[in-house]
Design a protein around this motif. Structure first.
Motif, PDB file in Angstrom:
ATOM      1  N   MET A  16       0.820  -1.210   0.000  1.00 53.23           N
ATOM      2  CA  MET A  16       0.000   0.000   0.000  1.00 53.23           C
ATOM      3  C   MET A  16       0.854   1.259   0.000  1.00 53.23           C
ATOM      4  N   ARG A  17       2.042   1.174   0.566  1.00 55.29           N
ATOM      5  CA  ARG A  17       2.891   2.360   0.612  1.00 55.29           C
ATOM      6  C   ARG A  17       3.349   2.775  -0.776  1.00 55.29           C
ATOM      7  N   LEU A  18       3.370   1.826  -1.729  1.00 55.61           N
ATOM      8  CA  LEU A  18       3.791   2.144  -3.087  1.00 55.61           C
ATOM      9  C   LEU A  18       2.660   2.682  -3.946  1.00 55.61           C
ATOM     10  N   LEU A  19       1.428   2.645  -3.427  1.00 52.54           N
ATOM     11  CA  LEU A  19       0.275   3.043  -4.226  1.00 52.54           C
ATOM     12  C   LEU A  19       0.380   4.465  -4.764  1.00 52.54           C
ATOM     13  N   PRO A  20       0.801   5.475  -3.981  1.00 49.21           N
ATOM     14  CA  PRO A  20       0.904   6.829  -4.537  1.00 49.21           C
ATOM     15  C   PRO A  20       1.926   6.943  -5.671  1.00 49.21           C
ATOM     16  N   LEU A  72       2.525   4.490  -7.850  1.00 46.87           N
ATOM     17  CA  LEU A  72       2.229   3.506  -8.882  1.00 46.87           C
ATOM     18  C   LEU A  72       2.147   4.101 -10.288  1.00 46.87           C
TER      19      LEU A  72
END
Length: 279
Positions: free
Chosen positions: A1-5, A7
């Motif tokens: 989830m931390r990589l979502l921004p 992506l």
């Protein structure tokens, strides 16, 4: 989830880089539909590995990348330690990083104007009576050992490594050195046993970036290096711009070799830091 921004940026980067790498790999294998070539073959790699000029270029490229990274790391770390001892004032830090915004193309031209046999330093030595003409000034550029390339990369990349190391130094707890000193550790022992291990991640990561750039740099060796031997990126450019279109596959094969070397470097770095983190 931390990589979502991140992506969207990661997807675009992966598509552009991965697509270019895939296309380059196919062309290095002889895939050129515009020329009626659709069969994949290893002829370009066979010809490349049998060519002496390729091995000479590989040796020069490895030498320049290794030496420039090592010297930039040594000088950058030394300057960072001096700035920390001087208080790392904003003005000193600004002057140290003054070359960072200068593109390497501009830096190469400045190096050419400064240290060529008809450059500024040569004229100053002539005016001071040290030399009697441009022929007496040492030929630092267009040297078969890549001295001109090396000089440009070192003075340009030293501040990059130095500022990264300085940032790591400012985060260190000063009590660690104080404890080491009270235990009888001298200045050199504190540097080797306390400071360097703690700044190693910053030094290693910035050194990897400098090495990767030096490995793939085109403009610096094109402007400051000898015509033979030359570095791999220049050799690839010459093959790619040759009027004989059959050399395109060889040019892309050289590019794939450079990409493979860079990939191996990053893989080794990730493995090393992964083991360090688990330890």
């Amino acid at each position: 989830m931390r990589l979502l921004p991140f992506l969207p940026a990661l997807v675009v980067t992966a598509l552009l880089f991965g697509g270019g790498l895939l296309l380059g790999g196919l062309q290095s294998l002889g895939y050129a539909p515009a020329l009626g070539q659709t069969a994949l073959k290893l002829d370009a790699y066979r010809d490349l590995f049998a060519d002496r000029s390729f091995w000479a270029a590989l040796g020069l490229t490895a030498w320049v990348a290794t030496a420039s990274t090592f010297l930039a790391a040594v000088f950058g770390t030394a300057f960072a330690l001096l700035l920390q001892r001087a208080g790392a004032g904003g003005r000193l830090r600004f002057l140290f990083g003054l070359t960072l915004p200068i593109p390497h193309l501009v830096a190469s031209v400045l190096t050419l104007l400064l240290i060529s046999q008809s450059g500024l330093l040569s004229r100053l030595t002539l005016a001071a009576g040290i030399t009697s003409g441009p022929q007496d000034f040492p030929a630092l550029l267009y040297d078969r050992r890549g001295l001109g390339i090396l000089l440009e990369l070192v003075w340009k990349e030293t501040p990059f490594i130095g500022l990264n190391v300085l940032a790591a130094l400012t985060r260190l707890d000063p009590r660690l050195n104080e404890v080491a000193r009270t235990l009888g550790a001298g200045r050199w022992t504190r540097l080797v046993r306390v400071t360097l291990p703690l700044i190693r991640p910053a030094l290693l990561s910035s050194g990897i970036l400098v090495f990767a750039f030096s490995l793939s740099s085109f403009e610096v060796p094109a402007l400051l290096g000898a015509t033979s031997p030359t570095t791999l990126p220049v050799l690839a450019y010459r093959a790619f711009t040759d009027t004989d279109l059959s050399t395109r596959a060889e040019a892309l094969a050289i590019s794939m070799v450079v990409a493979a070397l860079g990939g191996a470097l990053v893989w080794g770095y990730v493995r090393a830091t992964g083991r360090g983190g688990r330890g």
